[in-house]
Every structure is written in C-alpha cells, then in structure tokens.
Scaffold this active site. Structure first.
Site, mmCIF file in Angstrom:
data_model
loop_
_atom_site.group_PDB
_atom_site.id
_atom_site.type_symbol
_atom_site.label_atom_id
_atom_site.label_comp_id
_atom_site.label_asym_id
_atom_site.label_seq_id
_atom_site.Cartn_x
_atom_site.Cartn_y
_atom_site.Cartn_z
ATOM 1 N N THR A 46 92.138 51.015 29.580
ATOM 2 C CA THR A 46 91.931 49.818 28.772
ATOM 3 C C THR A 46 93.026 49.665 27.730
ATOM 4 O OG1 THR A 46 89.550 50.092 29.099
ATOM 5 C CG2 THR A 46 90.230 48.584 27.348
ATOM 6 N N TYR A 134 88.546 62.449 34.429
ATOM 7 C CA TYR A 134 88.349 61.016 34.653
ATOM 8 C C TYR A 134 88.538 60.709 36.126
ATOM 9 C CZ TYR A 134 89.134 55.943 33.857
ATOM 10 O OH TYR A 134 89.082 54.573 33.877
ATOM 11 N N LYS A 163 84.251 61.561 33.011
ATOM 12 C CA LYS A 163 84.061 60.110 32.976
ATOM 13 C C LYS A 163 84.031 59.686 34.432
ATOM 14 C CE LYS A 163 86.185 55.722 31.687
ATOM 15 N NZ LYS A 163 87.399 55.040 31.159
#
Length: 292
Positions: A46, A134, A163
C-alpha cells in the site's frame, strides 16, 4: 514479547511533484494514532514500496518511528525478490528504529517452497527484530504453503506471525491448526478480517484503516473479545467501502480516499495511475454511506 493483534495500518506513502511528501506523511501517521490503531506498517504494498529508493524508504521508516514515538509498534516492509536486497533492508530497518519487519514472499522469481524458506532464513539471520511473513500469491505469483510456513515458524524463532492474503479460509484454518502456540495470523484482506478472526486470527494489516482507523480497530477489538454479533454489524457497514477500495489496484483507490479526507494528494508513481472517473464515483458513493 510483541503481540501481533488488532489493526496494523498499511500506510500510504504520500508524494508531491514526484518526491516524498514528508509533511503529509506525518499527517497520515498522526491521523492513525488519533484513531487508536494497534500498529503501523511502513513501506508495504500500500505504501508503494516497490518504487521507493533506499533513501526514501529510510525517510518513511524514520518519520513513522519518530511520529509514533513508542506509542505503537512500527513494522518496516523489507519486501524484495532479491534476497540480498531484503537482507540489506532488514539490517537497515533495525538501525532506523523499526520494531518489526514485514517480509514478503519473493515475487516474480517464483521460488520453490525451499527457496522461500531460505529467503526467510537469510533475513531472519540478518536481524534481531521479530518478523511477520507476508503471503500474497496474487502479487507474487506463488503461494507459500502452510507446511512451509510451519517449517519457518518452527525453525526461525524470530518469525512470529504471518500476514495471510491468499484469500482462502481453508488455508488460514490449516495454518492455525499447524503452527505453534503464540504464532499470530493476521488477515491481509480487509474483507476477510472478520471471517479469519472467527477461526483464530488475531487481527489485520489493513488498507481500509487508512481512512477508517477507529472503526477497523474496533472491529478487531470486538472479535478479540468474542463479540462476533457486534463485529458482524460493523463488518457489514465497512464492507462496501472495502470493496470500493479495491475497485482498482491498491493503493489507487485508497490514495484517492485519503486525498478526499485531506490527508495527502492522490499522486502515485508509474506504473500506477490516478483513479478513473467511473471508479472515483463508486468510491465517493461508498465513502458517503459511512459519512465521509
């Protein structure tokens, strides 16, 4: 020992005329702190980490750490498809004051499960910081299997959370069944935060919390307390906004939403482009529904 639970916001990285907008980054971080989130993630997907120079990455992490001032942990994204670069980023992030690392499964190269393990091993050996693995096959092109994550959790003590963004509740359930006690699973998909927490996840690394931090943290708090009825009501309220934030590639819509809130410009770096007019209308309608 750091507990990975609640809402960790995957921060946008503000730009102005092609450069890092440090003043807006401070505004973004302060907005999150006022919203009561559990933690901050700098330089993730992001945050357009793939387009940041090393110098810019350092500034983003240092500013986030400075603004957080120990009130919440700061997780530095050190994702790379080059293990040597990920190792260097991990070493530097510790020096910059980060509290933990977000380590991405390498993208583009399409490593085997053994290659994934060795990548995480190299990063873990380079830093004393706790690590969140992740897994996001939609961006990396490969899926880290639960048995590989189990091996990582068992053999690399600093890897304390994942994640998980494969979009599969079956995979989440398998991870939770296999991994050792105390290993945290965080949602990597805002739309799946509540379902994942219902089976044992402890929080989310969130995009929507860039604009709705208090509500996203509250959703996590309700789920952690076992009040899934109230959590479901909040989830359904947030759901249209969550869907709108992914109408185009993240972080295109969330940058537009942050701009609408006066937090930063909607400027992105190529190959990402500003939100299309049609998508902007959908996003604006969703924001109006929640009073933004």
């Amino acid at each position: 020992m750091m507990k990975f639970q609640g809402c960790y916001t995957a921060l946008v990285t503000p730009f102005k005329d092609g450069a890092l907008d440090e003043a807006s980054l401070r505004k973004v971080v302060r907005f999150q702190l006022r919203g009561g989130v559990a933690g901050l993630v700098a330089c993730g997907s992001t945050g357009e980490a793939a387009t940041l120079s090393m110098e810019e990455t350092e500034r983003v992490v240092r500013i986030t750490v400075e603004e957080a001032a120990g009130r919440v942990p700061v997780v530095a994204g050190v994702g790379s498809n080059d293990t040597a670069k990920a190792v260097k980023l991990a070493e530097e992030a510790e020096r910059w004051g980060a509290d933990a690392l977000l380590v991405l499964v390498p993208y583009y190269n399409k490593p085997t499960q053994e290659g994934m393990f060795r990548h995480f091993k190299a990063v873990a050996e380079a830093s004393s910081l706790p690590i969140i693995a992740y897994n996001i096959p939609g961006r990396t092109g490969v899926n880290m299997l639960p048995k590989t994550l189990l091996r990582i959790a068992a053999e690399l003590s600093s890897v304390r959370a994942v994640k998980e963004a494969a979009g599969s509740l079956d995979q989440v359930s398998e991870i939770l069944a296999l991994c050792p006690k105390g290993f945290a699973v965080l949602s990597g998909d805002d739309s799946l935060t509540l379902p994942m927490m219902a089976v044992g996840a402890t929080g989310v690394v969130s995009v929507v919390s860039n604009i709705l931090p208090r509500e996203t943290q509250k959703l996590c708090d309700l789920a952690l307390r076992g009040d899934f009825s109230a959590a479901a009501k909040l989830h359904l309220k947030l759901f249209p906004v969550i869907k709108a934030l992914f109408i185009e590639t993240n972080p295109i819509p969330v940058k537009a939403a942050a701009h609408a809130l006066g937090l930063c410009s909607d400027e992105l770096r190529l190959p990402l482009t500003t939100i299309s007019p049609d998508a902007r209308k959908v996003l604006a309608a969703a924001l109006r529904k929640v009073g933004l």
